[in-house]
Design an enzyme around this catalytic site. Structure first.
Site, mmCIF file in Angstrom:
data_model
loop_
_atom_site.group_PDB
_atom_site.id
_atom_site.type_symbol
_atom_site.label_atom_id
_atom_site.label_comp_id
_atom_site.label_asym_id
_atom_site.label_seq_id
_atom_site.Cartn_x
_atom_site.Cartn_y
_atom_site.Cartn_z
ATOM 1 C CE LYS A 53 -4.437 1.175 2.067
ATOM 2 N NZ LYS A 53 -5.501 0.657 2.957
ATOM 3 C CD GLU B 73 -19.214 -2.993 8.802
ATOM 4 O OE1 GLU B 73 -19.358 -4.099 8.230
ATOM 5 O OE2 GLU B 73 -18.343 -2.159 8.461
ATOM 6 N NE ARG C 282 -22.725 -4.525 3.806
ATOM 7 C CZ ARG C 282 -21.493 -4.732 3.318
ATOM 8 N NH1 ARG C 282 -20.523 -5.143 4.120
ATOM 9 N NH2 ARG C 282 -21.239 -4.495 2.028
HETATM 10 C C1 LIG Z 1 -19.044 -2.272 4.947
HETATM 11 C C2 LIG Z 1 -17.834 -1.381 5.009
HETATM 12 N N1 LIG Z 1 -17.197 -1.235 6.181
HETATM 13 C C3 LIG Z 1 -16.113 -0.426 6.274
HETATM 14 C C4 LIG Z 1 -15.671 0.271 5.180
HETATM 15 C C5 LIG Z 1 -14.518 1.254 5.311
HETATM 16 N N2 LIG Z 1 -13.350 0.802 4.553
HETATM 17 C C6 LIG Z 1 -13.092 1.274 3.350
HETATM 18 S S1 LIG Z 1 -11.698 0.627 2.695
HETATM 19 C C7 LIG Z 1 -11.426 -0.290 4.102
HETATM 20 C C8 LIG Z 1 -10.239 -1.174 4.202
HETATM 21 C C9 LIG Z 1 -10.195 -2.090 3.022
HETATM 22 O O1 LIG Z 1 -9.017 -2.864 3.114
HETATM 23 P P1 LIG Z 1 -8.610 -3.699 1.827
HETATM 24 O O2 LIG Z 1 -9.802 -4.371 1.274
HETATM 25 O O3 LIG Z 1 -7.486 -4.532 2.231
HETATM 26 O O4 LIG Z 1 -8.181 -2.581 0.761
HETATM 27 P P2 LIG Z 1 -6.831 -1.729 0.730
HETATM 28 O O5 LIG Z 1 -7.241 -0.320 1.134
HETATM 29 O O6 LIG Z 1 -5.860 -2.349 1.663
HETATM 30 O O7 LIG Z 1 -6.371 -1.784 -0.694
HETATM 31 C C10 LIG Z 1 -12.426 -0.084 5.016
HETATM 32 C C11 LIG Z 1 -12.496 -0.702 6.349
HETATM 33 C C12 LIG Z 1 -16.381 0.096 3.969
HETATM 34 N N3 LIG Z 1 -16.034 0.790 2.847
HETATM 35 N N4 LIG Z 1 -17.438 -0.724 3.910
#
Ligand SMILES: Cc1ncc(C[n+]2csc(CCOP(=O)(O)OP(=O)(O)O)c2C)c(N)n1
Ligand SMILES: CC(=O)[C@@H](O)[C@H](O)COP(=O)(O)O
Ligand SMILES: [Mg+2]
Length: 631
Positions: free
Chosen positions: A280, A367, A395
């Protein structure tokens, strides 16, 4: 190359390996330059430059379906599908969205914003393909964080069972927004190290074979050792158990390695998962080396230093007001336990985590689990505080209703990002929670006007043991600074009259209260006296006050930064109908029945009519008296 000249990804098929590498650097630099001005999800997108290039090289979008989970990492995809020129409008009002959108491009085959939906969407597309006897590839791209979402496991389970042809790309950068959590994260770690282990093993065997006479015996012995460790060290066993063919781990920044493994996957029938290891923030040192969040979501910054450019803002972040209050409460109440579903940074809970490491639980993007776990805690006499964004609480509708409210458990729900959120747009606005929570019996719902009242509400919730309490608070800062008050619990259901008047009553709460008071100033010139009430308890209503105002037969105007359908104003209409007060004139102002896109919150408020001038105009049209200036 001039990225703004790209119309579609077809040109990639003709590029040499070297040209692809050059393009990757140009894309990376474009992202760093553009997002220094607009802000956005820089870290995640820097991590998928080579991956997105390889995907668009090896597949034929939009015939082949690329589904980006969460979708915050789809900027490279957007550039390669002809939208580079629009990046100066990224996440701005009527500009380019930060997430995939059908109305932006035929290549955005799956709209996201909320996490963990890509595998289920892909399965639906795959089944449709097979029924129609099409022959295209379905390729969901899901991150290691998104994979912790329950929906993803439901989909893995079904896909593996049906043995459906699909190529899942697991983008594993060991990060969610903050460090990723969970047993799956640890299993992925073993898979990553297995790659190193297997490479070391192969090198070791190569070395052993050069020992005269005994070399081969030793090689066989170590081979047996490797087999006995197979379940733990051979990468991908977890996914193989789910019925997937596992490829990887693959270096997610090596375009040729990616293309090779995608080639293998395209020739493999049934569900395939390619475990891609990325970094990242790759290619931008401040992002790559940030120990906290790899620059997940950023505002404008100085490219050379990585220094964030923040606009001066008054007041304290609402999330910080709440988390500081929780630290204060936790000092004196050992039953307080805080839960966050993967938003420890957004909810500003680092200080709480550091002070009370055993009483903060980051459950990952889960969630539903977080909400019902809070119920479990409450059954054992603990005081759980679930810190959760309004949009993500969507959710956990049934967990709120079935597990908490129905059982009348003492859970506190801190509903963060309540109201319009701005740049993230329609998938993230916290404008539905009043409507979807108000029908749940036993639940108290309140919203503070400023940080002092917020602390009072936290104290109120901590002292309240007659069931669940939800406190909703906006994104951004609490800038309304009133006099400090004693942090004594509030009487449940008691509103506060902040302005006496006889011609009109305005009921408002949270940020809308200041708007209501601005309206009063504008209407004073017309000789009107307007009563403004801080309707800080959205549920239960202040029936004592309402009965009194009914006797005065004064028109009521409700204002809420939430959907009108089923919102607070609807509650007042219901009250009037149920209490034979149909004679009272009631008007509601709030968010209409349509999705509100992304953009500066003030522009969005203009769009939905929640501004002083628009409210004054609405009152002038509505009130029976002839509005004439008296001074
Ligand atoms: C249902 C839900 N919960 C929380 C989020 C907030 N959120 C957005 S991106 C993220 C982390 C995602 O991690 P990953 O899938 O590994 O993607 P990366 O940013 O590491 O590429 C979170 C928790 C969301 N978008 N949707
Ligand atoms: C993509 C996603 O869902 C999160 O990164 C979200 O954008 C965070 O929102 P805040 O910036 O309000 O914390
Ligand atoms: Mg990740």
């Amino acid at each position: 190359m001039d990225l703004t000249k790209i119309k579609n990804p077809k040109f990639l098929k003709k590029l040499t390996d070297d040209e692809m590498e050059v393009l990757a650097q140009e894309l990376r630099y474009f992202l760093i330059e553009q997002l220094a001005v607009t802000g956005g999800h820089l870290g995640s997108n820097l991590g998928v430059v080579e991956l997105t290039l390889a995907l668009h090289r090896e597949f034929n979008s939009p015939k082949d379906k690329l589904l980006f989970d969460v979708g915050h990492q789809s900027y490279v995809h957007k550039i390669l599908t002809g939208r580079a020129i629009q990046f100066q409008t990224l996440r701005q009002y009527q500009g380019l969205s930060g997430f995939p959108k059908h109305n932006e491009s035929e290549h955005d085959v799956w709209e996201t914003g909320h996490s963990s939906t890509s595998l289920s969407g892909a399965m639906g597309m795959a089944i449709a393909r097979d029924i129609k006897e099409d022959n295209n590839f379905i390729v969901p791209i899901i991150g290691d964080g998104a994979l912790t979402g329950g929906m993803a496991f439901e989909a893995l389970n079904h896909i593996g069972h049906e043995k459906t042809d699909m190529i899942v790309i697991l983008n594993d950068n060991e990060m969610s927004i903050a460090n990723n959590v969970g047993a799956l994260h640890q299993a992925l770690g073993r898979m990553r190290s297995a790659a190193k282990y297997n490479k070391a093993k192969d090198d070791f065997e190569w070395l052993l074979k050069r020992i005269p006479a005994v070399g081969n015996i030793l090689v066989n012995a170590t081979g047996r050792l490797k087999d006995s460790m197979k379940y733990f060290m051979v990468p991908g066993m977890l996914f193989e158990e789910f019925g997937f063919t596992y490829f990887g781990p693959v270096d997610g920044h090596d375009i040729q390695a990616l293309r090779k493994h995608i080639g293998f996957a395209k020739k493999t029938s049934g569900p395939v998962i390619i475990h891609v290891i990325t970094k990242k923030g790759k290619g931008y040192l401040p992002a790559e080396t940030d120990p906290k969040d790899r620059w997940h979501g950023v505002g404008p910054y100085k490219i050379e230093s990585g220094e964030k450019i923040t606009s001066a803002s008054k007041g304290t972040a609402w999330s910080k007001v709440v988390s500081d209050a929780l630290v204060t409460e936790a000092e004196v109440n050992e039953k307080l336990v805080v839960i966050t579903p993967a938003m420890i940074l957004g909810s500003k809970l680092e200080r709480f985590a550091k002070r009370f490491p055993d009483r903060l639980f980051d459950v990952g993007i889960a969630e539903q689990h977080a909400t019902t776990m809070a119920a479990g805690l409450a059954t054992q006499g603990m005081k759980p505080f679930l810190a959760i964004y309004s949009t993500f609480l969507q959710r956990a509708y049934d967990q709120m209703l079935h597990d908490i409210c129905r059982v009348n458990l003492n859970v506190i729900i801190g509903i963060d990002r309540a109201g319009l959120v701005g740049a993230d747009g329609e998938t993230h606005h916290g404008i539905y929670d009043i409507a979807y929570l108000r029908s749940m019996p036993n639940l108290v719902i309140m919203m503070p006007v400023d940080e002092h009242e917020c602390r009072q509400m936290i104290a109120t919730a901590m002292a309240y043991n007659d069931g669940p309490v939800a406190i909703r608070y906006p994104r951004g800062n609490s800038d309304a600074v009133t006099k400090p008050v004693s942090v004594m619990p509030l009487p449940i259901g008691k509103w506060e009259v902040v302005n006496k008047g006889e011609d009109l009553v305005i009921l408002a709460f949270g940020p809308m209260l200041a708007l209501a008071q601005e309206v009063v100033k504008q209407l004073t010139d017309y000789g009107l006296t307007i009563e403004v009430v801080n309707a800080r308890f959205i549920k239960p209503l202040d029936h004592v006050y309402l009965s009194e105002v009914a006797k005065r037969n004064i028109p009521l105007l409700t204002i809420e930064e939430a959907v009108l359908a089923g919102g607070f104003g609807s509650a007042i209409l219901e009250w009037a109908e149920l209490n034979d007060c149909a004679h009272i004139k009631i008007k509601r102002m709030g968010i209409p029945d349509r999705f509100i896109e992304h953009g500066d919150v003030n522009l969005l408020l203009q769009e939905v009519g929640l501004t002083t001038n628009k409210i004054v105009e609405k009152i002038k049209q509505w009130l029976p008296i002839h509005m004439k200036r008296v001074r």
